[in-house]
Design a protein around this motif. Structure first.
Motif, PDB file in Angstrom:
ATOM      1  N   GLU A   1       8.787   7.334  12.143  1.00 45.57           N
ATOM      2  CA  GLU A   1       7.418   7.851  12.039  1.00 45.57           C
ATOM      3  C   GLU A   1       6.419   6.738  11.737  1.00 45.57           C
ATOM      4  OE1 GLU A   1       8.374  12.368  10.370  1.00 45.57           O
ATOM      5  OE2 GLU A   1       7.673  10.811   8.991  1.00 45.57           O
ATOM      6  N   VAL A   2       6.765   5.892  10.785  1.00 47.12           N
ATOM      7  CA  VAL A   2       5.840   4.841  10.374  1.00 47.12           C
ATOM      8  C   VAL A   2       5.707   3.770  11.452  1.00 47.12           C
ATOM      9  CG1 VAL A   2       5.440   2.992   8.692  1.00 47.12           C
ATOM     10  CG2 VAL A   2       6.139   5.265   7.908  1.00 47.12           C
ATOM     11  N   ALA A   3       6.814   3.414  12.099  1.00 45.75           N
ATOM     12  CA  ALA A   3       6.747   2.429  13.179  1.00 45.75           C
ATOM     13  C   ALA A   3       5.803   2.898  14.279  1.00 45.75           C
ATOM     14  CB  ALA A   3       8.137   2.175  13.748  1.00 45.75           C
ATOM     15  N   GLU A   4       5.902   4.158  14.662  1.00 43.74           N
ATOM     16  CA  GLU A   4       5.020   4.702  15.694  1.00 43.74           C
ATOM     17  C   GLU A   4       3.576   4.733  15.217  1.00 43.74           C
ATOM     18  OE1 GLU A   4       6.766   8.491  16.514  1.00 43.74           O
ATOM     19  OE2 GLU A   4       8.300   7.664  17.864  1.00 43.74           O
ATOM     20  N   ALA A   5       3.367   5.118  13.969  1.00 41.07           N
ATOM     21  CA  ALA A   5       2.008   5.185  13.428  1.00 41.07           C
ATOM     22  C   ALA A   5       1.372   3.803  13.349  1.00 41.07           C
ATOM     23  CB  ALA A   5       2.030   5.838  12.043  1.00 41.07           C
TER      24      ALA A   5
ATOM     25  N   TYR B   1      11.950  14.408  -2.861  1.00 42.30           N
ATOM     26  CA  TYR B   1      11.628  12.974  -2.801  1.00 42.30           C
ATOM     27  C   TYR B   1      11.603  12.468  -1.356  1.00 42.30           C
ATOM     28  CZ  TYR B   1      12.415  13.234  -7.802  1.00 42.30           C
ATOM     29  OH  TYR B   1      12.341  13.591  -9.126  1.00 42.30           O
ATOM     30  N   ASP B   2      10.781  13.129  -0.564  1.00 45.48           N
ATOM     31  CA  ASP B   2      10.636  12.752   0.835  1.00 45.48           C
ATOM     32  C   ASP B   2       9.168  12.444   1.108  1.00 45.48           C
ATOM     33  OD1 ASP B   2      11.077  12.302   3.509  1.00 45.48           O
ATOM     34  OD2 ASP B   2      11.363  14.421   4.028  1.00 45.48           O
ATOM     35  N   GLN B   3       8.922  11.522   2.020  1.00 43.60           N
ATOM     36  CA  GLN B   3       7.578  11.204   2.464  1.00 43.60           C
ATOM     37  C   GLN B   3       7.321  11.915   3.792  1.00 43.60           C
ATOM     38  OE1 GLN B   3       4.990   9.077   1.281  1.00 43.60           O
ATOM     39  NE2 GLN B   3       6.055   8.925  -0.680  1.00 43.60           N
ATOM     40  N   VAL B   4       6.276  12.726   3.819  1.00 44.09           N
ATOM     41  CA  VAL B   4       5.936  13.459   5.041  1.00 44.09           C
ATOM     42  C   VAL B   4       4.491  13.142   5.421  1.00 44.09           C
ATOM     43  CG1 VAL B   4       7.580  15.297   4.612  1.00 44.09           C
ATOM     44  CG2 VAL B   4       5.247  15.511   3.730  1.00 44.09           C
ATOM     45  N   MET B   5       4.208  13.243   6.710  1.00 46.38           N
ATOM     46  CA  MET B   5       2.881  12.926   7.213  1.00 46.38           C
ATOM     47  C   MET B   5       1.862  13.984   6.796  1.00 46.38           C
ATOM     48  SD  MET B   5       2.725  10.036   8.786  1.00 46.38           S
ATOM     49  CE  MET B   5       3.854   8.781   9.425  1.00 46.38           C
ATOM     50  N   PHE B   6       0.772  13.535   6.194  1.00 46.02           N
ATOM     51  CA  PHE B   6      -0.338  14.397   5.823  1.00 46.02           C
ATOM     52  C   PHE B   6      -1.532  14.198   6.754  1.00 46.02           C
ATOM     53  CE2 PHE B   6       1.964  15.495   2.199  1.00 46.02           C
ATOM     54  CZ  PHE B   6       1.250  16.302   1.320  1.00 46.02           C
ATOM     55  N   ALA B   7      -1.560  13.083   7.465  1.00 43.34           N
ATOM     56  CA  ALA B   7      -2.723  12.758   8.294  1.00 43.34           C
ATOM     57  C   ALA B   7      -2.285  11.942   9.495  1.00 43.34           C
ATOM     58  CB  ALA B   7      -3.762  11.978   7.479  1.00 43.34           C
ATOM     59  N   SER B   8      -3.116  11.961  10.515  1.00 46.18           N
ATOM     60  CA  SER B   8      -2.833  11.174  11.717  1.00 46.18           C
ATOM     61  C   SER B   8      -3.601   9.859  11.684  1.00 46.18           C
ATOM     62  CB  SER B   8      -3.228  11.960  12.965  1.00 46.18           C
ATOM     63  OG  SER B   8      -4.637  12.098  13.043  1.00 46.18           O
ATOM     64  N   VAL B   9      -3.100   8.897  12.438  1.00 52.01           N
ATOM     65  CA  VAL B   9      -3.808   7.625  12.591  1.00 52.01           C
ATOM     66  C   VAL B   9      -5.171   7.847  13.232  1.00 52.01           C
ATOM     67  CG1 VAL B   9      -3.745   5.393  13.779  1.00 52.01           C
ATOM     68  CG2 VAL B   9      -1.682   6.278  12.665  1.00 52.01           C
ATOM     69  N   ASP B  10      -5.231   8.737  14.203  1.00 51.66           N
ATOM     70  CA  ASP B  10      -6.505   9.017  14.881  1.00 51.66           C
ATOM     71  C   ASP B  10      -7.543   9.558  13.907  1.00 51.66           C
ATOM     72  OD1 ASP B  10      -5.789   8.191  17.477  1.00 51.66           O
ATOM     73  OD2 ASP B  10      -4.804  10.109  17.866  1.00 51.66           O
ATOM     74  N   ARG B  11      -7.095  10.410  12.992  1.00 47.75           N
ATOM     75  CA  ARG B  11      -8.031  10.974  11.997  1.00 47.75           C
ATOM     76  C   ARG B  11      -8.557   9.868  11.087  1.00 47.75           C
ATOM     77  NH1 ARG B  11     -11.619  12.476  10.321  1.00 47.75           N
ATOM     78  NH2 ARG B  11     -12.176  14.173   8.910  1.00 47.75           N
ATOM     79  N   ALA B  12      -7.687   8.961  10.677  1.00 47.72           N
ATOM     80  CA  ALA B  12      -8.123   7.840   9.838  1.00 47.72           C
ATOM     81  C   ALA B  12      -9.125   6.965  10.590  1.00 47.72           C
ATOM     82  CB  ALA B  12      -6.918   7.022   9.404  1.00 47.72           C
ATOM     83  N   TYR B  13      -8.856   6.736  11.853  1.00 51.81           N
ATOM     84  CA  TYR B  13      -9.756   5.937  12.694  1.00 51.81           C
ATOM     85  C   TYR B  13     -11.126   6.605  12.796  1.00 51.81           C
ATOM     86  CZ  TYR B  13     -11.556   3.701  16.955  1.00 51.81           C
ATOM     87  OH  TYR B  13     -12.328   3.041  17.873  1.00 51.81           O
ATOM     88  N   ASP B  14     -11.135   7.928  12.975  1.00 49.64           N
ATOM     89  CA  ASP B  14     -12.390   8.662  13.144  1.00 49.64           C
ATOM     90  C   ASP B  14     -13.283   8.588  11.909  1.00 49.64           C
ATOM     91  OD1 ASP B  14     -11.826   9.380  15.728  1.00 49.64           O
ATOM     92  OD2 ASP B  14     -11.043  11.370  15.219  1.00 49.64           O
ATOM     93  N   LEU B  15     -12.686   8.536  10.721  1.00 49.98           N
ATOM     94  CA  LEU B  15     -13.532   8.486   9.520  1.00 49.98           C
ATOM     95  C   LEU B  15     -13.953   7.061   9.159  1.00 49.98           C
ATOM     96  CD1 LEU B  15     -11.863   7.440   6.783  1.00 49.98           C
ATOM     97  CD2 LEU B  15     -10.947   9.742   6.846  1.00 49.98           C
ATOM     98  N   GLY B  16     -13.541   6.092   9.984  1.00 54.45           N
ATOM     99  CA  GLY B  16     -14.010   4.720   9.800  1.00 54.45           C
ATOM    100  C   GLY B  16     -13.109   3.843   8.959  1.00 54.45           C
ATOM    101  N   ALA B  17     -11.812   4.157   8.902  1.00 59.82           N
ATOM    102  CA  ALA B  17     -10.899   3.387   8.061  1.00 59.82           C
ATOM    103  C   ALA B  17     -10.707   1.970   8.589  1.00 59.82           C
ATOM    104  CB  ALA B  17      -9.549   4.087   7.975  1.00 59.82           C
ATOM    105  N   THR B  18     -10.584   1.046   7.683  1.00 62.44           N
ATOM    106  CA  THR B  18     -10.239  -0.336   8.007  1.00 62.44           C
ATOM    107  C   THR B  18      -8.736  -0.489   8.203  1.00 62.44           C
ATOM    108  OG1 THR B  18     -12.142  -1.255   6.844  1.00 62.44           O
ATOM    109  CG2 THR B  18     -10.226  -2.699   7.071  1.00 62.44           C
ATOM    110  N   ALA B  19      -7.962   0.310   7.469  1.00 68.80           N
ATOM    111  CA  ALA B  19      -6.499   0.195   7.500  1.00 68.80           C
ATOM    112  C   ALA B  19      -5.868   1.544   7.219  1.00 68.80           C
ATOM    113  CB  ALA B  19      -6.030  -0.831   6.476  1.00 68.80           C
TER     114      ALA B  19
END
Length: 350
Positions: A182-186, A146-164
């Protein structure tokens, strides 16, 4: 003939539609509305690019220009396993159908994994706002952690055109402090790039279960919301409160008797109002989750949740399994009926 909102609410109609909040007055809230970005967000430290993306999010779909949002979230393929999520309707193993449902359902945005949205981004990212969920709890490891781990980077989301970008923190868990960092930095990086941020503020600790399950108590979820807004989430996602008094039952942490004597009652709208208050009195929008699919009662349950959220001062609903675990036409109908609550000018903040 489709059932009216009153008919769908059934015996709860009078209590929910006629309730007037006597705890935290609506005049203290920053309530949603067509001018919300100019009235509230523009006074913050968000840069113009973030405001532009929020304007795109609030300006899409059937709720465009209302200040309310309806979001389709489909990250359950990781969170709950693909089989558990998509076996009732195998069409949704295909990411394109997830995006199509959000579009045909008139949603403001579609929220999903980097894999789902990346698979169809060039075809759809310019047609509907993408909300990329960057961390997940995979439940294939045994025993489950029951842990949340990073699957993707903010930069990757930005590159595919994400709004949020979106993320989950399991507040109260052993791993929560790492997740907060982790989330604060992201989120800081997402804002630098001009993307909006949405935080799933969930609770996770076995000690939160006593005489009842306080993972959805108004006081504990309210505090999770307050932590989430402090991390500069633009929108908070939270489960609808089902009880109260978590602090007192767990006998840990600090609260005030006034929370229970003056700021809340047992009424579901008042409990949700306390969640909104913890989102800086509505400066960050509160969206409640639609919950699991339970079959024939899904439509009535979704409409009831929407009424509670709207009348409490919330910003909308994020409903997934109730919509995608059925034929697309039925899923579209359910999403539209949720949106109808927010479009109905007779349903006002209590």
């Amino acid at each position: 003939m489709p059932q009216s909102i009153t008919e769908l609410l059934g015996d709860a109609a009078e209590s929910l539609l006629g309730h007037e909040c006597q705890t935290i007055d609506r005049g203290r809230l920053h309530v949603p509305g067509p001018d919300f970005l100019e009235r509230v967000v523009a006074n913050s430290d968000r840069n113009q690019r973030v405001i532009n993306q929020l304007a795109r999010l609030f300006g899409h779909g059937r709720l465009s220009g209302t200040g309310y949002v309806s979001i389709l979230p489909v990250d359950q393929g990781i969170e709950h396993s693909a089989g558990a999520s998509f076996a009732p309707n195998p069409d949704y193993f295909d990411p394109e159908n997830i995006v199509r449902l959000a579009m045909e359902g008139g949603c403001n945005a579609v929220a999903s994994t980097i894999g789902v949205l990346g698979a169809v981004s060039r075809k759809y990212a310019h047609r509907i706002p993408f909300l990329v969920k960057i961390n997940h709890n995979e439940l294939l490891s045994y025993p489950n952690s029951y842990d949340q781990v990073m699957f993707a980077s903010v930069d990757r989301a930005y590159d595919l055109g994400a709004t949020a970008v979106g993320a989950t923190i399991y507040f109260g868990s052993d791993e929560s402090r790492r997740q907060i960092i982790e989330v604060a930095e992201a989120f800081e990086h997402a804002h630098e790039l001009g993307m909006a941020t949405v935080l799933w503020c969930y609770l996770r600790n076995s000690e939160f279960k006593k005489d009842k399950d306080y993972h959805t108590s108004a006081d504990l979820t309210g505090q999770a919301n307050h932590l989430g807004v402090t991390l500069q989430a633009d929108i908070i996602k939270q489960k609808l409160p089902t009880n109260n008094g978590g602090y007192n039952a767990i006998k840990f942490g600090k609260t005030s008797p006034l929370v229970y004597e003056d700021l809340t009652t047992d009424h579901p709208i008042d409990l949700c109002r306390y969640q909104v208050a913890n989102c800086y009195m509505g400066r960050a929008g509160l969206i409640n989750s639609g919950g699991a699919s339970s079959g024939a009662s899904d439509l009535a349950e979704a409409v009831k949740t929407a009424v509670i959220n709207k009348r409490a001062g919330g910003t909308g609903l994020i409903s997934g399994r109730k919509a995608f675990q059925r034929p697309m036409a039925d899923g579209v109908e359910l999403l539209n009926r949720i949106q109808d609550v927010y479009l109905d000018s007779n349903i006002k903040v209590a």
